[in-house]
Design a protein around this motif. Sequence first.
Motif, PDB file in Angstrom:
ATOM      1  N   HIS A 106       8.267   8.379  -2.711  1.00  0.00           N
ATOM      2  CA  HIS A 106       6.851   8.763  -2.642  1.00  0.00           C
ATOM      3  C   HIS A 106       6.723  10.226  -2.214  1.00  0.00           C
ATOM      4  CE1 HIS A 106       6.294   4.278  -1.864  1.00  0.00           C
ATOM      5  NE2 HIS A 106       5.665   4.504  -2.998  1.00  0.00           N
ATOM      6  N   PHE A 107       7.552  10.617  -1.268  1.00  0.00           N
ATOM      7  CA  PHE A 107       7.532  11.982  -0.740  1.00  0.00           C
ATOM      8  C   PHE A 107       7.805  12.984  -1.863  1.00  0.00           C
ATOM      9  CE2 PHE A 107       9.367  15.661   1.433  1.00  0.00           C
ATOM     10  CZ  PHE A 107       8.575  15.787   2.568  1.00  0.00           C
ATOM     11  N   ARG A 108       8.840  12.697  -2.656  1.00  0.00           N
ATOM     12  CA  ARG A 108       9.183  13.600  -3.769  1.00  0.00           C
ATOM     13  C   ARG A 108       8.069  13.649  -4.813  1.00  0.00           C
ATOM     14  NH1 ARG A 108      15.171  11.415  -3.757  1.00  0.00           N
ATOM     15  NH2 ARG A 108      16.285  13.142  -2.777  1.00  0.00           N
ATOM     16  N   LEU A 143       3.503  16.966  -7.439  1.00  0.00           N
ATOM     17  CA  LEU A 143       2.265  16.846  -8.210  1.00  0.00           C
ATOM     18  C   LEU A 143       1.649  18.210  -8.525  1.00  0.00           C
ATOM     19  CD1 LEU A 143       0.306  13.862  -6.603  1.00  0.00           C
ATOM     20  CD2 LEU A 143       1.305  13.945  -8.888  1.00  0.00           C
ATOM     21  N   ASP A 144       1.335  18.430  -9.784  1.00  0.00           N
ATOM     22  CA  ASP A 144       0.570  19.614 -10.162  1.00  0.00           C
ATOM     23  C   ASP A 144      -0.925  19.341 -10.015  1.00  0.00           C
ATOM     24  OD1 ASP A 144       2.771  21.203 -10.841  1.00  0.00           O
ATOM     25  OD2 ASP A 144       2.910  20.261 -12.824  1.00  0.00           O
ATOM     26  N   ASP A 145      -1.292  18.107 -10.325  1.00  0.00           N
ATOM     27  CA  ASP A 145      -2.694  17.696 -10.272  1.00  0.00           C
ATOM     28  C   ASP A 145      -2.877  16.685  -9.141  1.00  0.00           C
ATOM     29  OD1 ASP A 145      -5.274  16.897 -10.670  1.00  0.00           O
ATOM     30  OD2 ASP A 145      -4.941  16.011 -12.664  1.00  0.00           O
ATOM     31  N   LEU A 146      -3.540  17.092  -8.056  1.00  0.00           N
ATOM     32  CA  LEU A 146      -3.696  16.220  -6.895  1.00  0.00           C
ATOM     33  C   LEU A 146      -4.536  14.975  -7.188  1.00  0.00           C
ATOM     34  CD1 LEU A 146      -4.175  18.137  -3.524  1.00  0.00           C
ATOM     35  CD2 LEU A 146      -2.412  16.509  -4.186  1.00  0.00           C
ATOM     36  N   GLU A 165      -2.378   7.391  -7.477  1.00  0.00           N
ATOM     37  CA  GLU A 165      -1.578   6.603  -8.418  1.00  0.00           C
ATOM     38  C   GLU A 165      -0.128   6.444  -7.958  1.00  0.00           C
ATOM     39  OE1 GLU A 165      -1.769   8.429 -12.252  1.00  0.00           O
ATOM     40  OE2 GLU A 165      -3.944   8.796 -12.119  1.00  0.00           O
ATOM     41  N   ILE A 166       0.347   7.347  -7.105  1.00  0.00           N
ATOM     42  CA  ILE A 166       1.780   7.348  -6.787  1.00  0.00           C
ATOM     43  C   ILE A 166       2.077   7.020  -5.323  1.00  0.00           C
ATOM     44  CG2 ILE A 166       2.372   8.891  -8.697  1.00  0.00           C
ATOM     45  CD1 ILE A 166       2.411  10.352  -5.255  1.00  0.00           C
ATOM     46  N   VAL A 167       1.037   6.781  -4.512  1.00  0.00           N
ATOM     47  CA  VAL A 167       1.268   6.457  -3.098  1.00  0.00           C
ATOM     48  C   VAL A 167       1.301   4.941  -2.903  1.00  0.00           C
ATOM     49  CG1 VAL A 167       0.238   8.586  -2.238  1.00  0.00           C
ATOM     50  CG2 VAL A 167      -1.215   6.576  -2.591  1.00  0.00           C
ATOM     51  N   PRO A 168       1.840   4.446  -1.787  1.00  0.00           N
ATOM     52  CA  PRO A 168       1.807   3.009  -1.500  1.00  0.00           C
ATOM     53  C   PRO A 168       0.368   2.502  -1.444  1.00  0.00           C
ATOM     54  CG  PRO A 168       3.313   4.128  -0.012  1.00  0.00           C
ATOM     55  CD  PRO A 168       2.569   5.196  -0.754  1.00  0.00           C
ATOM     56  N   ARG A 217      -1.503   0.930   0.685  1.00  0.00           N
ATOM     57  CA  ARG A 217      -2.346   1.178   1.855  1.00  0.00           C
ATOM     58  C   ARG A 217      -2.816   2.621   1.955  1.00  0.00           C
ATOM     59  NH1 ARG A 217       0.865   0.618   7.464  1.00  0.00           N
ATOM     60  NH2 ARG A 217      -1.301   0.614   8.101  1.00  0.00           N
ATOM     61  N   PHE A 218      -2.268   3.507   1.109  1.00  0.00           N
ATOM     62  CA  PHE A 218      -2.671   4.910   1.132  1.00  0.00           C
ATOM     63  C   PHE A 218      -3.664   5.260   0.028  1.00  0.00           C
ATOM     64  CE2 PHE A 218       1.122   4.955   3.632  1.00  0.00           C
ATOM     65  CZ  PHE A 218       0.927   5.961   4.554  1.00  0.00           C
ATOM     66  N   ILE A 219      -3.943   4.317  -0.851  1.00  0.00           N
ATOM     67  CA  ILE A 219      -4.815   4.613  -1.987  1.00  0.00           C
ATOM     68  C   ILE A 219      -6.223   4.986  -1.526  1.00  0.00           C
ATOM     69  CG2 ILE A 219      -5.944   3.640  -4.028  1.00  0.00           C
ATOM     70  CD1 ILE A 219      -3.419   1.972  -4.495  1.00  0.00           C
ATOM     71  N   GLU A 220      -6.790   4.177  -0.636  1.00  0.00           N
ATOM     72  CA  GLU A 220      -8.164   4.414  -0.195  1.00  0.00           C
ATOM     73  C   GLU A 220      -8.300   5.733   0.561  1.00  0.00           C
ATOM     74  OE1 GLU A 220     -11.651   2.366   2.603  1.00  0.00           O
ATOM     75  OE2 GLU A 220      -9.870   1.219   2.045  1.00  0.00           O
ATOM     76  N   LEU A 221      -7.362   6.018   1.461  1.00  0.00           N
ATOM     77  CA  LEU A 221      -7.504   7.246   2.255  1.00  0.00           C
ATOM     78  C   LEU A 221      -7.279   8.501   1.414  1.00  0.00           C
ATOM     79  CD1 LEU A 221      -4.662   8.816   3.427  1.00  0.00           C
ATOM     80  CD2 LEU A 221      -4.398   6.596   4.492  1.00  0.00           C
ATOM     81  N   THR A 222      -6.345   8.455   0.456  1.00  0.00           N
ATOM     82  CA  THR A 222      -6.129   9.631  -0.398  1.00  0.00           C
ATOM     83  C   THR A 222      -7.316   9.839  -1.340  1.00  0.00           C
ATOM     84  OG1 THR A 222      -4.807   8.260  -1.915  1.00  0.00           O
ATOM     85  CG2 THR A 222      -3.615   9.587  -0.294  1.00  0.00           C
ATOM     86  N   SER A 223      -7.913   8.745  -1.792  1.00  0.00           N
ATOM     87  CA  SER A 223      -9.103   8.856  -2.663  1.00  0.00           C
ATOM     88  C   SER A 223     -10.260   9.468  -1.891  1.00  0.00           C
ATOM     89  CB  SER A 223      -9.504   7.474  -3.202  1.00  0.00           C
ATOM     90  OG  SER A 223      -8.472   6.924  -4.003  1.00  0.00           O
ATOM     91  N   GLU A 224     -10.427   9.051  -0.632  1.00  0.00           N
ATOM     92  CA  GLU A 224     -11.500   9.596   0.199  1.00  0.00           C
ATOM     93  C   GLU A 224     -11.298  11.100   0.419  1.00  0.00           C
ATOM     94  OE1 GLU A 224     -13.311   9.170   4.755  1.00  0.00           O
ATOM     95  OE2 GLU A 224     -12.025   7.588   3.937  1.00  0.00           O
TER      96      GLU A 224
END
Length: 350
Positions: free
Chosen positions: A246-248, A253-256, A261-264, A266-273
Motif C-alpha cells: 500500500h505504501f508503494r 500515485l500521479d493522480d491522488l 482505490e488502493i488503500v485498505p 478502513r482507509f477509504i472513508e478518511l482518504t475520500s473525506e
Amino acid sequence: MSVSTYAYVNARIGGMKSFLFKEEDFRGLIESRNLEELVSLLKNTHYSAAITDANVLSLELQLKRSLYTDYLKLVNCVEGRPKEFIHSMAKKYEVETLKSLVKMKFLGITLSEYLIPFGTVDETLIEKIMRADGISGLIEVLRGTEYFEPLKHVQQIVGEPKEEEVVIENGQGQDLPYINALDAHYFHGVKESMDRLSKKDKSMVKRFVGFNIDLSNLLMALRLRGITVDAEEYFIEGGESFTLKHFRLAGALDDLSRLPEIVPRRFIELTSEALSKYNEKPSLLWFELVTKKQLLKESKKLFLGSRFHIGTIIAYLNLKENEISNLITIIKTKDESFPAKEIEELLVLV
C-alpha cells in the motif's frame, strides 16, 4: 497493575474528561466577535486559572503547559511497565514538536505558536533550537538527548543541504529523512515498551498502536510522491493493515483521486473525506487533519467497555492535546480576523 489502581486512575480521568470541550463549545468560541470576547469565554471554563495574561503568545503558552500538567497528574498514578508505556506513548508530543522544528529549518520560517512544549522538549530547548543555524544547528542542540543519534545518522547519510535545492510541496523534500527518522525512533520505543506489558494491557493497546503506525505510513507515502526513494527505508513496520505494498502504491500515485482505490478498506472513508477538501485547496494539510480526526475516534473507542486498562490514559491525553491544538488555532485565527467558516475548517472536531 491491580484493578484498584486502575479504578483510581479512571476516577481521575473521568473527572478530567468531563471538562473537555464538546463540539458546541468550540463553535461558541468560533462565533465570538473578537479576541477579547474569546478570552472572556475561556475565563468561564476550566482554563480560567491558567489564563493570567490575555495577549496571544501568553495564551498559547498557558494552554500548552496544561497538557503536560495533565500528563503528570495521570502518569504519577501508575508505576512499573504501564508507566513506562505511557511515557513512551507521550513522547509523541516531543516528537511532533521536533518534526515541526525540522520543517521550519528547511523552510526558513519560525512559527513558535504551534509548538507544544512537553517533557524534555521544553520552552528552553525549543528556544535554543529556534536560534540554531539550520538543521546542523538543530541536531547539535539535541546532543545528549535520545533524538541526537537518529538525526545525526540521517545527516551523515544525506549530507549537508544545498541552499539552491528546491523544497517541494508544502516545504517537504529535504526534511523527509529527518521526519521519518524521528517517527521510526518513536515507534521503535513504543513497540519495545508495549511488548513488556502484561498480556491484558498489551491486547488493549496493540491495535491502537498499529493504527497509529498505519496513519504515519500513509502520510509519509503521500509526502514522498514525486520523490525517487527506496520505500523500504521509509516504511515503519508494526502497522495493522497499511502494508509496504500500500505504501508503494500510494507513493507512486500521479493522480491522488485514485487513493481510495488502493488503500485498505478502513482507509477509504478518511482518504475520500480528505480528497474532497484537497480538490478545492490542494494541500496535504487536509490528510493530516483527517488522519488526526480518525485517531481521535479510535481514542474514544478505548473508553468503551471496561476501562480498567492502560489505554484510557493514552486516549485522554490524545483528546486533551487535540483540544489545546483547536484552542490555539481559534486564538490565532481570531486574532487575524479569519471568518468563522475558515476557522472551523482548520479544527479537528469529533
